[in-house]
Design a protein around this motif. Structure first.
Motif, short mmCIF file in Angstrom:
data_model
loop_
_atom_site.label_atom_id
_atom_site.label_comp_id
_atom_site.label_asym_id
_atom_site.label_seq_id
_atom_site.Cartn_x
_atom_site.Cartn_y
_atom_site.Cartn_z
N PHE A 66 0.83 -1.21 0.00
CA PHE A 66 0.00 0.00 0.00
C PHE A 66 0.86 1.25 0.00
O PHE A 66 0.60 2.20 -0.75
CB PHE A 66 -0.94 0.00 1.20
CG PHE A 66 -1.78 1.24 1.29
CD1 PHE A 66 -2.97 1.35 0.58
CD2 PHE A 66 -1.39 2.33 2.06
CE1 PHE A 66 -3.74 2.51 0.63
CE2 PHE A 66 -2.14 3.49 2.12
CZ PHE A 66 -3.33 3.57 1.40
N TRP A 71 -1.43 1.20 -3.69
CA TRP A 71 -2.67 0.44 -3.82
C TRP A 71 -2.40 -1.01 -3.40
O TRP A 71 -1.26 -1.48 -3.42
CB TRP A 71 -3.16 0.44 -5.28
CG TRP A 71 -2.18 -0.24 -6.20
CD1 TRP A 71 -1.06 0.32 -6.76
CD2 TRP A 71 -2.17 -1.61 -6.60
NE1 TRP A 71 -0.37 -0.62 -7.48
CE2 TRP A 71 -1.03 -1.81 -7.42
CE3 TRP A 71 -3.02 -2.69 -6.36
CZ2 TRP A 71 -0.71 -3.04 -7.98
CZ3 TRP A 71 -2.71 -3.93 -6.92
CH2 TRP A 71 -1.57 -4.09 -7.73
N VAL A 226 -4.85 1.38 -12.17
CA VAL A 226 -4.02 2.30 -11.39
C VAL A 226 -2.67 2.45 -12.08
O VAL A 226 -2.24 1.57 -12.82
CB VAL A 226 -3.82 1.81 -9.94
CG1 VAL A 226 -5.15 1.69 -9.22
CG2 VAL A 226 -3.07 0.48 -9.91
N THR A 228 0.74 2.31 -10.94
CA THR A 228 1.40 1.86 -9.73
C THR A 228 2.61 2.74 -9.39
O THR A 228 3.41 3.09 -10.27
CB THR A 228 1.82 0.37 -9.86
OG1 THR A 228 2.27 -0.10 -8.59
CG2 THR A 228 2.87 0.17 -10.91
N CYS A 271 -7.00 -3.87 -12.24
CA CYS A 271 -7.35 -4.48 -10.96
C CYS A 271 -8.72 -5.14 -11.04
O CYS A 271 -9.75 -4.47 -10.94
CB CYS A 271 -7.34 -3.42 -9.85
SG CYS A 271 -5.75 -2.61 -9.63
N LEU A 279 -10.31 -3.01 -3.10
CA LEU A 279 -9.08 -2.36 -3.57
C LEU A 279 -8.84 -1.15 -2.68
O LEU A 279 -9.69 -0.27 -2.58
CB LEU A 279 -9.24 -1.92 -5.03
CG LEU A 279 -8.16 -1.00 -5.62
CD1 LEU A 279 -6.82 -1.71 -5.69
CD2 LEU A 279 -8.58 -0.50 -7.01
N LEU A 281 -6.66 2.23 -1.93
CA LEU A 281 -5.90 3.24 -2.67
C LEU A 281 -5.56 4.41 -1.76
O LEU A 281 -6.32 4.71 -0.83
CB LEU A 281 -6.72 3.80 -3.83
CG LEU A 281 -7.34 2.87 -4.85
CD1 LEU A 281 -8.46 3.58 -5.59
CD2 LEU A 281 -6.28 2.44 -5.83
N ASN A 282 -4.47 5.11 -2.06
CA ASN A 282 -4.29 6.40 -1.41
C ASN A 282 -4.84 7.50 -2.32
O ASN A 282 -5.28 7.24 -3.45
CB ASN A 282 -2.82 6.65 -1.02
CG ASN A 282 -1.89 6.85 -2.21
OD1 ASN A 282 -2.22 7.54 -3.19
ND2 ASN A 282 -0.70 6.27 -2.14
N HIS A 287 -5.54 6.98 -11.19
CA HIS A 287 -6.37 5.82 -11.50
C HIS A 287 -7.52 6.23 -12.40
O HIS A 287 -7.82 7.41 -12.57
CB HIS A 287 -6.89 5.16 -10.22
CG HIS A 287 -7.72 6.06 -9.36
ND1 HIS A 287 -7.17 7.06 -8.57
CD2 HIS A 287 -9.07 6.14 -9.14
CE1 HIS A 287 -8.13 7.69 -7.91
NE2 HIS A 287 -9.29 7.16 -8.26
#
Length: 420
Positions: A66, A71, A226, A228, A271, A279, A281-282, A287
């Motif tokens: 994460f 993510w 996303v 990454t 994803c 899922l 996510l920050n 995304h």
């Protein structure tokens, strides 16, 4: 960048699914942040990382992913009864809208016997963009309250945020992605960072999003992609607001590469998340969602948490709600009170100026989406329109592949994260 091979020329970008051109949005290569330096932002996003604690469902490896990648998919973490409770609440919302449309003479059949998988489609076949009316619902129903406050989710939020006061963010969303043949791109969200919808006061504060599907999701029915590691600079890139066709912000792929240092040829992850999994996510990870080329609805929820005492960035329109006190064992209940009944959508519209309202109305009238009755109006507006350049664009002209192919959406050789 996502490339399309043109003969031996691998330098031509395939921009399928990207709605603004470089002519409309010239690449700046500069961050949108004004309150902090690039060095400060990188340090702050690095400081988000908490020490791993085993008190929730996150493994040490998932916790690390994460923070390092921005993510992580957590399989089988939402019990079936919690998902079904949320679905029951959504069914109630759909029924309310069906009765509203029937009463206004907008539809001839409310399809009361149709199920969760098909009723919204049958409504949208009669009244275009019914899905937007559902998305605009700003009142939090009981079943979604219960899922958001489920102990499994709160414990994971604590693993990421630390043993602090944990609050729920006022921007939660029900996503009802109807098939592309009906939604014409209205439910397909372009590349963006979540910070683009909020005030800069929170851009360097960690906000954890749980993307919770209510059905099995995959590339065909419009799952998430996303970029990454795209959060690691701590920067927010320059976006624009698409007021013709949707209310979404967008950052073009050229800007993602120039400002955030992303490599969209290598870094896009598709994803596929099944029902019962989530899922995480920050708020800085770039995304988007894919188009729904299936015959069904891709239902999902966005639920967010952050540390208490930090600004939520929602332009002063609605406070966060306390979900768990620091140093205490979570007992499974949240005192929602009036917070759950406060309709943020009305506050969003009230927060923009007359000029922005006029622009939204103009685009809505052209596309047949504006209605003087706010309960039937399928345009959406909000204070993020103060932040970004407003660019007219008709998403109905977007070239999407009706066969369900994902050429240009990362479908050719892109890394895929799938949970069985």
């Amino acid at each position: 960048m996502v490339l399309a091979e043109k003969g031996n020329d691998a330098t031509v970008m395939d921009r399928t699914g990207v709605f603004f051109s470089v002519d409309e949005l010239p690449v700046t290569g500069r961050m949108a942040n004004k309150l902090s330096s690039a060095e400060q932002l990188r340090e702050r996003v690095a400081s988000w990382r908490t020490e791993y604690t085993p008190g929730g469902m996150l493994t040490r490896e998932q916790h690390a992913q994460f923070f390092e990648k921005g993510w992580v998919i957590i399989p089988d973490c939402v019990p079936a009864d919690a998902v079904e409770s949320a679905i029951m609440s959504v069914n109630g919302l759909v029924d309310d809208i069906a009765r509203r449309l029937l009463g206004a003479g907008k539809i001839k059949d409310a399809h009361e016997d149709a199920d969760f998988a098909s009723r919204l489609i049958k409504l949208e076949e009669q009244f275009p963009h019914t899905n937007v009316l559902l998305h605009k619902n700003g009142v939090l129903p009981k079943g979604i309250q219960n899922l958001w406050a489920h102990k499994n989710l709160i414990d994971m939020a604590q693993q990421l945020l630390g043993d602090v006061d944990i609050v729920g963010h006022p921007v939660w969303n029900l996503r009802c992605k109807t098939p592309e043949r009906l939604s014409s791109g209205q439910a397909t969200v372009p590349w963006h960072q979540d910070t683009s919808y909020l005030d800069e006061e929170c851009w360097d504060k960690l906000q954890v999003t749980a993307w919770v599907p209510l059905v099995d999701t995959n590339a065909k029915n419009g799952c998430m992609q996303v970029v990454t590691g795209g959060h690691s600079s701590g920067m927010t890139a320059n976006h624009a607001c698409c007021v013709g066709g949707t209310w979404y912000t967008e950052v073009i792929p050229e800007e993602l590469e120039a400002t955030l240092g992303c490599n969209l040829k290598e870094d896009i992850i598709t994803c596929e998340v099944p029902k019962g999994s989530i899922l995480l996510l920050n708020n800085l990870i770039p995304h988007r969602s894919l188009p729904n080329f299936s015959d069904g609805i891709r239902w999902s929820l966005d639920l967010r948490w952050q540390r208490g005492g930090e600004p939520n960035g929602f332009h002063g329109l609605k406070d966060s709600v306390l979900m768990k006190k620091a140093g205490s064992e979570f007992n499974g209940t949240v005192e929602w009170g009036e917070w759950a009944q406060q309709d943020r959508t009305k506050a969003q519209v009230a927060a923009i100026g007359e000029q922005q309202r006029a622009v939204v109305k103009e685009a809505g009238v052209v596309e047949g989406r504006f209605d003087e009755d706010p309960l039937l109006d399928t345009t959406i507006a909000g204070p993020w329109m103060h932040t970004w350049r407003l660019v007219h664009h008709n998403r109905h002209t977007a070239k999407l592949d009706p066969s369900g192919g994902l050429h240009g959406w990362g479908g050719g050789g892109v890394k895929k994260q799938k949970v069985h």
